[in-house]
Write a protein that holds these residues in place. Sequence first.
Motif, mmCIF file in Angstrom:
data_model
loop_
_atom_site.group_PDB
_atom_site.id
_atom_site.type_symbol
_atom_site.label_atom_id
_atom_site.label_comp_id
_atom_site.label_asym_id
_atom_site.label_seq_id
_atom_site.Cartn_x
_atom_site.Cartn_y
_atom_site.Cartn_z
ATOM 1 N N SER A 117 0.997 -0.864 0.106
ATOM 2 C CA SER A 117 -0.257 0.169 0.130
ATOM 3 C C SER A 117 0.959 0.889 0.313
ATOM 4 N N LYS A 118 1.602 1.172 1.295
ATOM 5 C CA LYS A 118 2.630 2.748 0.747
ATOM 6 C C LYS A 118 2.915 2.686 -0.545
ATOM 7 N N SER B 85 9.792 3.068 -13.429
ATOM 8 C CA SER B 85 10.487 2.491 -12.920
ATOM 9 C C SER B 85 9.918 1.754 -11.057
ATOM 10 N N ASP B 86 8.793 2.745 -10.979
ATOM 11 C CA ASP B 86 8.359 2.482 -9.310
ATOM 12 C C ASP B 86 7.217 1.767 -9.850
ATOM 13 N N ASP C 213 -7.637 7.305 2.533
ATOM 14 C CA ASP C 213 -6.319 7.334 1.871
ATOM 15 C C ASP C 213 -6.163 7.275 0.333
ATOM 16 N N LEU C 214 -6.437 6.676 -0.600
ATOM 17 C CA LEU C 214 -6.420 6.793 -2.045
ATOM 18 C C LEU C 214 -6.925 8.001 -2.521
ATOM 19 N N LYS D 191 2.609 5.922 -3.012
ATOM 20 C CA LYS D 191 3.982 6.895 -3.299
ATOM 21 C C LYS D 191 3.849 7.102 -5.215
ATOM 22 N N LEU D 192 3.777 5.700 -5.390
ATOM 23 C CA LEU D 192 2.689 5.744 -7.213
ATOM 24 C C LEU D 192 2.482 6.570 -7.989
#
Length: 154
Positions: A33-34, A137-138, A102-103, A38-39
């Motif tokens: 989730s973290k 990359s993420d 959170d989203l 971040k993405l």
Amino acid sequence: MGSDSEAEKAQKEKKTVVSLAPIARPLAGKKLSKKTFKLIRRASEHKCLRRGVKEVVKSIRRGNKGLCVIAGNISPIDVITHVPILCEEAEIPYIYVQSKEDLATAGATKRPTCCVLVMTKPTKGELGQEEQEKLISDYKQVVSDVTELMSTLV
């Protein structure tokens, strides 16, 4: 009165865990989730994000590829039940997260969001080479984690 508000907050936190939809599979753990948030945050900064059911469905039908992130605490559940099916038909990886709040925070909006589609290319314009590489990359790292999680469910 201060203790009442604290007790209400604790009760709301318990509710978010309990109120997950029964179809919320695969559900991201804390670590995934973290990474996913971040993405989403990075994609939001570069305008590579579609927010809301309507925009996500429209993008999927138009053939845009990406990672679909769906909130697990949506009520009524009928609002998002068709999104995973569309994702599977279009071969787009999808993942559920704990809460729509959170989203929305990760997507830089104040309004709770049911689902987002993270794309690697912006809708308009171009990204710098370095920023594009970081985003990709993420994106690839999160997608590989999601596909690994989905393979364990099957």
